[in-house]
Scaffold this active site. Structure first.
Site, PDB file in Angstrom:
ATOM      1  N   ALA B  34       0.844  -1.194   0.000  1.00  0.00           N
ATOM      2  CA  ALA B  34       0.000   0.000   0.000  1.00  0.00           C
ATOM      3  C   ALA B  34       0.879   1.244   0.000  1.00  0.00           C
ATOM      4  CB  ALA B  34      -0.899  -0.004   1.226  1.00  0.00           C
ATOM      5  N   HIS B  50     -11.077  -0.364   0.824  1.00  0.00           N
ATOM      6  CA  HIS B  50     -10.238  -1.319   0.100  1.00  0.00           C
ATOM      7  C   HIS B  50      -9.874  -2.504   0.998  1.00  0.00           C
ATOM      8  CE1 HIS B  50      -8.726   0.931  -3.698  1.00  0.00           C
ATOM      9  NE2 HIS B  50      -9.943   1.329  -3.387  1.00  0.00           N
ATOM     10  N   ARG B  53     -12.589  -5.083   1.529  1.00  0.00           N
ATOM     11  CA  ARG B  53     -12.839  -5.974   0.399  1.00  0.00           C
ATOM     12  C   ARG B  53     -11.844  -7.123   0.374  1.00  0.00           C
ATOM     13  NH1 ARG B  53     -12.627  -2.726  -4.560  1.00  0.00           N
ATOM     14  NH2 ARG B  53     -10.435  -2.921  -4.118  1.00  0.00           N
TER      15      ARG B  53
END
Lengths: 168, 168, 168
Positions: B34, B50, B53
């Site tokens: 990330a 994000h 998910r």
């Protein structure tokens, strides 16, 4: 179930023209579901340009908000062309409606249609991150709505300089 | 050499979803690198969405600047998903780093990986020329960085409405 | 009739590089018709970068406005690369010319060429609707011009991260 076709693309990429040609390739007559709310002169002249291009094969059904109702009311009248999803989303957001609930209801309704539905939408996420939060929120919402409808669609077309590029 | 896959697209075009599915099609577990630096509430909620998910198949490795080091540290742990190059570029430019040197070092590093690397990036050059010089400079840099990585990649995918369009 | 090839794409998507490679694949020497009017330092450095990339195979023919005349003057000298249509449109609009008439004249002229013509243009309609009316007017004009030239072209290519995606 009626076929669902999504036509996406940037501004003036020829989306509506591609969608209109495609609708009339499916049947001799079609219904134009116009989501535009005519609020100013610029919009009025754009609507007039689009109407001038369409001929007598088209019945116009204006509906800025209740797209599910418009689809229900017109099923059985041939292919329906919804032009466009981003104006509908604008109307929903400006009116304080729950666009996510409305978007999911639209996807559900698409699965229940007997006649085909063609939907025009806009690519709005290809530029620099907008300065203001409202524009970013709209951009995010438009992108998600496009993804939902594209997932439900049988065919997805990207318009580039007036030409169709098959995505699905 | 590990396969390099670039996934590009506009905002909310479904790039990350496509990249995640693709990474987990290569191996049961993957590393999420990330590049986001969480600076405000809007960014925090995007990161949270994000993460929600992604499931237990993912190990998160946050790295806002030293992407080459992050790739070196994680090689051998399965596919790495870098999300995303444009945030990394933003971090480099805001921090006064030489983004061109860093970009070329990244391309060199991609050629040395044993495990696959998937990189998510943004199309930011599809709108009207931005008013301010900094936005134009960023737009140019992002476009060049995308070209360099695409040239080195084995596969390049354009995300459109959540669907993958093969470019290379 | 000479082949017409349109190469479109966002800013820094590698359009010019793709067009240059393609022109020199058709013949050992080519003509570069530059529509840029150098008005500021940013433009000057962009022009210099582009010229540095091109080699001795190129003859440069600068022409900010009379594109039809430039095509007539250079027919017989090999492939012509027009870089780019959106700068030409900018020059026409800033100079108060009738861009629609000029655009249609260009399309007519393309049908009369003996040698190939490659035209580079920009996708400018992929972002959020611009705030100011002039930007929206330019965006609409650029989109229409692209549609007209694409309809007349034998080949249309969308540049994505430096890679060509065949549209027509």
């Amino acid at each position: 179930m009626g076929k669902t076709i999504l036509i996406t693309g940037g501004a003036r990429s020829g989306k509506s023209g591609i969608a209109e040609t495609k609708a009339l390739s499916l049947a001799p007559r079609a219904v134009y579901i116009a989501t535009a709310e005519v609020r100013d002169h610029e919009m009025a002249s754009r609507v007039a340009r689009h109407q001038a291009r369409r001929g007598a094969e088209w019945v116009t059904h204006p509906e800025p908000l209740d797209l599910v109702g418009a689809l229900r009311a017109t099923d059985g009248q041939g292919p329906r062309l919804v032009d466009c999803l981003t104006l509908w989303l604008t109307n929903l957001m400006l009116g304080g409606h729950d666009w996510q609930a409305e978007g999911r209801a639209l996807v559900d309704a698409l699965h229940r249609q007997a006649d085909p539905v063609l939907l025009v939408t806009n690519e709005v996420g290809g530029g620099i991150v907008p300065d203001n939060a409202l524009a970013r929120e709209f951009r995010d919402a438009a992108g998600l709505l496009n993804q939902w409808v594209a997932a439900a669609a049988d065919e997805v077309i990207l318009a580039v300089a007036g030409l169709p590029l098959k995505v699905k």
